[in-house]
Design a protein around this motif. Structure first.
Motif, PDB file in Angstrom:
ATOM      1  N   HIS B  33       0.836  -1.204   0.000  1.00 52.59           N
ATOM      2  CA  HIS B  33       0.000   0.000   0.000  1.00 52.59           C
ATOM      3  C   HIS B  33       0.864   1.244   0.000  1.00 52.59           C
ATOM      4  O   HIS B  33       1.902   1.284   0.666  1.00 52.59           O
ATOM      5  N   LEU B  35       0.155   5.029   1.290  1.00 48.93           N
ATOM      6  CA  LEU B  35      -0.810   5.739   2.108  1.00 48.93           C
ATOM      7  C   LEU B  35      -0.378   7.192   2.254  1.00 48.93           C
ATOM      8  O   LEU B  35       0.816   7.504   2.214  1.00 48.93           O
ATOM      9  N   GLN B  37      -0.898  10.672   4.737  1.00 51.22           N
ATOM     10  CA  GLN B  37      -1.393  11.187   6.011  1.00 51.22           C
ATOM     11  C   GLN B  37      -1.017  12.657   6.140  1.00 51.22           C
ATOM     12  O   GLN B  37       0.162  13.002   6.140  1.00 51.22           O
ATOM     13  N   GLY B  40      -1.773  15.548  11.722  1.00 46.39           N
ATOM     14  CA  GLY B  40      -2.875  15.379  12.655  1.00 46.39           C
ATOM     15  C   GLY B  40      -4.057  14.631  12.098  1.00 46.39           C
ATOM     16  O   GLY B  40      -5.090  14.507  12.764  1.00 46.39           O
ATOM     17  N   GLY B  41      -3.921  14.090  10.896  1.00 47.44           N
ATOM     18  CA  GLY B  41      -5.091  13.500  10.246  1.00 47.44           C
ATOM     19  C   GLY B  41      -5.033  12.004  10.122  1.00 47.44           C
ATOM     20  O   GLY B  41      -4.040  11.367  10.461  1.00 47.44           O
ATOM     21  N   GLY B  42      -6.127  11.467   9.613  1.00 48.13           N
ATOM     22  CA  GLY B  42      -6.190  10.040   9.375  1.00 48.13           C
ATOM     23  C   GLY B  42      -5.441   9.663   8.116  1.00 48.13           C
ATOM     24  O   GLY B  42      -4.808  10.482   7.459  1.00 48.13           O
ATOM     25  N   ILE B  43      -5.511   8.400   7.811  1.00 50.65           N
ATOM     26  CA  ILE B  43      -4.757   7.844   6.697  1.00 50.65           C
ATOM     27  C   ILE B  43      -5.685   7.608   5.517  1.00 50.65           C
ATOM     28  O   ILE B  43      -6.790   7.068   5.676  1.00 50.65           O
ATOM     29  N   VAL B  44      -5.201   8.002   4.338  1.00 46.03           N
ATOM     30  CA  VAL B  44      -5.935   7.761   3.102  1.00 46.03           C
ATOM     31  C   VAL B  44      -5.128   6.781   2.265  1.00 46.03           C
ATOM     32  O   VAL B  44      -3.920   6.949   2.092  1.00 46.03           O
ATOM     33  N   ILE B  86       3.337   6.981   3.352  1.00 46.59           N
ATOM     34  CA  ILE B  86       3.722   5.767   4.067  1.00 46.59           C
ATOM     35  C   ILE B  86       3.562   4.560   3.157  1.00 46.59           C
ATOM     36  O   ILE B  86       2.529   4.388   2.509  1.00 46.59           O
ATOM     37  N   GLY B 100      -3.005  -7.585   9.725  1.00 42.80           N
ATOM     38  CA  GLY B 100      -2.683  -6.179   9.634  1.00 42.80           C
ATOM     39  C   GLY B 100      -1.535  -5.904   8.693  1.00 42.80           C
ATOM     40  O   GLY B 100      -1.030  -6.779   7.989  1.00 42.80           O
ATOM     41  N   LEU B 101      -1.114  -4.644   8.705  1.00 42.01           N
ATOM     42  CA  LEU B 101      -0.083  -4.169   7.802  1.00 42.01           C
ATOM     43  C   LEU B 101       1.214  -3.904   8.556  1.00 42.01           C
ATOM     44  O   LEU B 101       1.207  -3.578   9.740  1.00 42.01           O
ATOM     45  N   PHE B 103       4.263  -1.286   8.467  1.00 44.63           N
ATOM     46  CA  PHE B 103       4.432   0.057   7.925  1.00 44.63           C
ATOM     47  C   PHE B 103       5.901   0.454   7.844  1.00 44.63           C
ATOM     48  O   PHE B 103       6.707   0.099   8.714  1.00 44.63           O
ATOM     49  N   GLY B 104       6.246   1.234   6.813  1.00 43.14           N
ATOM     50  CA  GLY B 104       7.502   1.967   6.807  1.00 43.14           C
ATOM     51  C   GLY B 104       7.386   3.180   7.713  1.00 43.14           C
ATOM     52  O   GLY B 104       6.307   3.488   8.230  1.00 43.14           O
ATOM     53  N   LYS B 105       8.489   3.875   7.904  1.00 39.54           N
ATOM     54  CA  LYS B 105       8.499   5.019   8.816  1.00 39.54           C
ATOM     55  C   LYS B 105       7.944   6.290   8.177  1.00 39.54           C
ATOM     56  O   LYS B 105       7.769   7.294   8.848  1.00 39.54           O
TER      57      LYS B 105
END
Lengths: 113, 113
Positions: B33, B35, B37, B40-44, B86, B100-101, B103-105
């Motif tokens: 994926h 992604l 962000q 302060g927001g969510g992930i799209v 991300i 789950g996933l 994630f990279g940093k």
């Protein structure tokens, strides 16, 4: 409807409070996830529910208690949290086991005082 | 060593520049994926890839499964593209569970006007 809805968007709670985070999706997804994200860090997996059963608990302290009352709803009950638990809590869902496409909510920004 | 490595960690560019963000991973995956962000927001979720290339507007994502590498490109970059990008992978799970996933940093991108 391709949304994962999280409420509340922001939450400030004291260390003795009990509160709950809510996550809802109506896509028919059968896997739902809670992630915790600290500032400038990637999300960390906390819990996975698959078909309303807890599938994975990533050694999360018992002050975090997940609940999946039905296939559309995922809750995270919070009790006796510490200031270091302040973070963005993200919910995600996917179609089910082995289906990698994930939809994320906007998150709940939690501050513990 | 992290299972998912992203580069660069930070990137500042001028409006209009062509942007490339890279992601390498070390595990077998069923999907990757990209992604987005905002602060302060969510992930799209921008893309989910299991092979080849996908394009959406000014965004292009490619993946080379043999080399375990993916890139996200932004053409004609704009200040509104400023965000954290991300890379996350859905690893093969021989147990078949929903896990789950990983994630990279993240890459913190700033596009200056």
């Amino acid at each position: 409807d391709t949304e994962v809805t999280q409420t509340p968007k922001h939450l400030v709670m004291g260390m003795t409070n009990k509160k709950s985070l809510k996550c809802e999706q109506h896509m028919g997804h059968r896997a739902m996830y809670w992630y915790k994200q600290k500032a400038k860090k990637p999300p960390e997996l906390m819990f996975v529910y698959s078909y309303e059963k807890l599938s994975i608990n990533e050694s999360v302290p018992s002050r975090f208690s997940p609940e999946c009352p039905n296939s559309s709803l995922l809750n995270l009950h919070l009790h006796a949290l510490q200031p270091e638990d302040s973070a963005l809590y993200l919910c995600a869902s996917s179609l089910g086991q082995g289906f990698p496409e994930a939809f994320f909510g906007q998150g709940t920004r939690l501050t513990v005082v | 060593k992290n299972e998912v490595e992203q580069s660069p960690q930070n990137l500042t560019a001028q409006e209009g520049e062509f942007i490339t963000i890279n992601c390498s991973y070390s595990v077998g995956i069923s999907a990757l994926h990209w992604l987005q962000q905002h602060p302060g927001g969510g992930i799209v979720s921008l893309f989910m890839l299991s092979s080849g290339k996908k394009k959406h507007g000014r965004l292009i994502a490619t993946i080379n499964i043999q080399e375990k590498h993916s890139s996200l490109h932004i053409t004609a970059s704009h200040p509104r593209d400023s965000a954290v990008y991300i890379c996350a992978v859905h690893a093969h799970n021989s147990g078949g569970g929903a896990d789950g996933l990983t994630f990279g940093k993240g890459t913190h991108l700033i596009i200056q006007p």
